[in-house]
Design a protein around this motif. Structure first.
Motif, PDB file in Angstrom:
ATOM      1  N   TYR A   1     -34.564  -5.501  18.582  1.00  0.00           N
ATOM      2  CA  TYR A   1     -35.260  -4.233  18.427  1.00  0.00           C
ATOM      3  C   TYR A   1     -34.329  -3.066  18.130  1.00  0.00           C
ATOM      4  O   TYR A   1     -34.733  -1.916  18.199  1.00  0.00           O
ATOM      5  CB  TYR A   1     -36.076  -3.925  19.688  1.00  0.00           C
ATOM      6  CG  TYR A   1     -37.191  -4.908  19.920  1.00  0.00           C
ATOM      7  CD1 TYR A   1     -38.235  -5.019  19.018  1.00  0.00           C
ATOM      8  CD2 TYR A   1     -37.189  -5.721  21.025  1.00  0.00           C
ATOM      9  CE1 TYR A   1     -39.252  -5.923  19.216  1.00  0.00           C
ATOM     10  CE2 TYR A   1     -38.197  -6.628  21.250  1.00  0.00           C
ATOM     11  CZ  TYR A   1     -39.227  -6.723  20.338  1.00  0.00           C
ATOM     12  OH  TYR A   1     -40.232  -7.621  20.540  1.00  0.00           O
ATOM     13  N   GLY A   2     -33.090  -3.318  17.860  1.00  0.00           N
ATOM     14  CA  GLY A   2     -32.167  -2.256  17.479  1.00  0.00           C
ATOM     15  C   GLY A   2     -31.833  -1.304  18.610  1.00  0.00           C
ATOM     16  O   GLY A   2     -31.973  -0.092  18.465  1.00  0.00           O
ATOM     17  N   GLY A   3     -31.410  -1.813  19.746  1.00  0.00           N
ATOM     18  CA  GLY A   3     -31.031  -0.960  20.858  1.00  0.00           C
ATOM     19  C   GLY A   3     -31.959  -1.082  22.047  1.00  0.00           C
ATOM     20  O   GLY A   3     -31.534  -0.954  23.181  1.00  0.00           O
ATOM     21  N   ALA A   4     -33.259  -1.305  21.792  1.00  0.00           N
ATOM     22  CA  ALA A   4     -34.195  -1.505  22.894  1.00  0.00           C
ATOM     23  C   ALA A   4     -34.082  -2.944  23.385  1.00  0.00           C
ATOM     24  O   ALA A   4     -33.810  -3.860  22.612  1.00  0.00           O
ATOM     25  CB  ALA A   4     -35.620  -1.221  22.436  1.00  0.00           C
ATOM     26  N   ILE A   5     -34.256  -3.137  24.653  1.00  0.00           N
ATOM     27  CA  ILE A   5     -34.095  -4.475  25.224  1.00  0.00           C
ATOM     28  C   ILE A   5     -35.461  -5.112  25.399  1.00  0.00           C
ATOM     29  O   ILE A   5     -36.401  -4.496  25.907  1.00  0.00           O
ATOM     30  CB  ILE A   5     -33.343  -4.394  26.564  1.00  0.00           C
ATOM     31  CG1 ILE A   5     -31.944  -3.843  26.322  1.00  0.00           C
ATOM     32  CG2 ILE A   5     -33.280  -5.744  27.227  1.00  0.00           C
ATOM     33  CD1 ILE A   5     -31.149  -3.627  27.557  1.00  0.00           C
TER      34      ILE A   5
ATOM     35  N   HIS B   1     -35.358 -10.529  29.800  1.00  0.00           N
ATOM     36  CA  HIS B   1     -35.077 -10.265  31.208  1.00  0.00           C
ATOM     37  C   HIS B   1     -35.850 -11.228  32.108  1.00  0.00           C
ATOM     38  O   HIS B   1     -35.325 -11.686  33.131  1.00  0.00           O
ATOM     39  CB  HIS B   1     -35.437  -8.824  31.575  1.00  0.00           C
ATOM     40  CG  HIS B   1     -34.421  -7.833  31.142  1.00  0.00           C
ATOM     41  ND1 HIS B   1     -33.309  -7.556  31.885  1.00  0.00           N
ATOM     42  CD2 HIS B   1     -34.345  -7.065  30.033  1.00  0.00           C
ATOM     43  CE1 HIS B   1     -32.582  -6.637  31.261  1.00  0.00           C
ATOM     44  NE2 HIS B   1     -33.194  -6.335  30.131  1.00  0.00           N
ATOM     45  N   THR B   2     -37.083 -11.528  31.729  1.00  0.00           N
ATOM     46  CA  THR B   2     -37.886 -12.458  32.517  1.00  0.00           C
ATOM     47  C   THR B   2     -37.282 -13.849  32.512  1.00  0.00           C
ATOM     48  O   THR B   2     -37.174 -14.493  33.563  1.00  0.00           O
ATOM     49  CB  THR B   2     -39.314 -12.509  31.936  1.00  0.00           C
ATOM     50  OG1 THR B   2     -39.845 -11.188  31.870  1.00  0.00           O
ATOM     51  CG2 THR B   2     -40.209 -13.372  32.793  1.00  0.00           C
TER      52      THR B   2
ATOM     53  N   SER C   1     -27.744 -10.122  25.599  1.00  0.00           N
ATOM     54  CA  SER C   1     -27.110  -9.360  24.520  1.00  0.00           C
ATOM     55  C   SER C   1     -27.769  -9.646  23.176  1.00  0.00           C
ATOM     56  O   SER C   1     -27.864  -8.751  22.336  1.00  0.00           O
ATOM     57  CB  SER C   1     -25.616  -9.658  24.462  1.00  0.00           C
ATOM     58  OG  SER C   1     -25.400 -11.007  24.163  1.00  0.00           O
ATOM     59  N   PHE C   2     -28.233 -10.863  22.950  1.00  0.00           N
ATOM     60  CA  PHE C   2     -28.955 -11.151  21.710  1.00  0.00           C
ATOM     61  C   PHE C   2     -30.321 -10.474  21.677  1.00  0.00           C
ATOM     62  O   PHE C   2     -30.850 -10.195  20.600  1.00  0.00           O
ATOM     63  CB  PHE C   2     -29.113 -12.644  21.482  1.00  0.00           C
ATOM     64  CG  PHE C   2     -27.892 -13.310  20.922  1.00  0.00           C
ATOM     65  CD1 PHE C   2     -27.273 -12.820  19.791  1.00  0.00           C
ATOM     66  CD2 PHE C   2     -27.353 -14.416  21.537  1.00  0.00           C
ATOM     67  CE1 PHE C   2     -26.148 -13.420  19.271  1.00  0.00           C
ATOM     68  CE2 PHE C   2     -26.229 -15.031  21.029  1.00  0.00           C
ATOM     69  CZ  PHE C   2     -25.627 -14.528  19.898  1.00  0.00           C
ATOM     70  N   SER C   3     -30.893 -10.207  22.837  1.00  0.00           N
ATOM     71  CA  SER C   3     -32.200  -9.539  22.844  1.00  0.00           C
ATOM     72  C   SER C   3     -32.096  -8.081  22.409  1.00  0.00           C
ATOM     73  O   SER C   3     -33.082  -7.499  21.993  1.00  0.00           O
ATOM     74  CB  SER C   3     -32.825  -9.630  24.230  1.00  0.00           C
ATOM     75  OG  SER C   3     -32.171  -8.770  25.132  1.00  0.00           O
ATOM     76  N   THR C   4     -30.906  -7.491  22.498  1.00  0.00           N
ATOM     77  CA  THR C   4     -30.755  -6.109  22.041  1.00  0.00           C
ATOM     78  C   THR C   4     -30.697  -6.020  20.521  1.00  0.00           C
ATOM     79  O   THR C   4     -30.995  -4.982  19.956  1.00  0.00           O
ATOM     80  CB  THR C   4     -29.487  -5.462  22.618  1.00  0.00           C
ATOM     81  OG1 THR C   4     -28.353  -6.214  22.204  1.00  0.00           O
ATOM     82  CG2 THR C   4     -29.542  -5.416  24.124  1.00  0.00           C
ATOM     83  N   PHE C   5     -30.303  -7.099  19.849  1.00  0.00           N
ATOM     84  CA  PHE C   5     -30.256  -7.090  18.385  1.00  0.00           C
ATOM     85  C   PHE C   5     -31.651  -7.075  17.772  1.00  0.00           C
ATOM     86  O   PHE C   5     -31.839  -6.606  16.671  1.00  0.00           O
ATOM     87  CB  PHE C   5     -29.508  -8.311  17.857  1.00  0.00           C
ATOM     88  CG  PHE C   5     -28.029  -8.255  18.052  1.00  0.00           C
ATOM     89  CD1 PHE C   5     -27.306  -7.132  17.735  1.00  0.00           C
ATOM     90  CD2 PHE C   5     -27.355  -9.351  18.567  1.00  0.00           C
ATOM     91  CE1 PHE C   5     -25.937  -7.086  17.915  1.00  0.00           C
ATOM     92  CE2 PHE C   5     -25.993  -9.318  18.755  1.00  0.00           C
ATOM     93  CZ  PHE C   5     -25.285  -8.176  18.426  1.00  0.00           C
TER      94      PHE C   5
END
Length: 104
Positions: free
Chosen positions: A54-58, A63-64, A48-52
């Motif tokens: 790039y603004g919506g892109a994961i 994931h890795t 969930s922090f990885s979505t912050f």
């Protein structure tokens, strides 16, 4: 699209549930379950922090890392269950307080 705040709230609930299991339970299986819940909460928070970023892109890096953590967590759970099974066969109890008395 679901807001990342919802994922972070779910993560907080999972952290609280995992800590509750670790603090209050005496059974070794329930303690291991609490550790697994905490690890899953950490994985969900990392995604969930990885979505912050790039603004919506994961971010695929998150994931890795989470995929590697899930694999390691599966091994840790398998070893933990093997240790619990061995302790039960040897001492006939899974209560942590009773097993502590067997030290000396």
């Amino acid at each position: 699209m679901v807001s990342p705040i919802l994922y972070l709230a779910t993560t907080a609930v999972l952290y609280i549930l995992g800590l509750y299991c670790l603090v209050t339970k005496r059974n070794m299986v329930k303690l291991l379950l609490g550790i697994v819940i905490l690890a899953n909460a950490a994985n969900l928070s990392f995604i969930s922090f990885s979505t912050f970023r790039y603004g919506g892109a994961i971010d695929p890096f998150a994931h890795t890392i989470v995929l590697m953590a899930i694999v390691i967590e599966a091994f840790v759970t398998a070893v933990g269950l093997a240790m619990i099974l061995n302790a039960y066969r040897h001492y006939r109890t899974l209560d942590v307080r009773k097993l502590r008395k067997l030290r000396w």
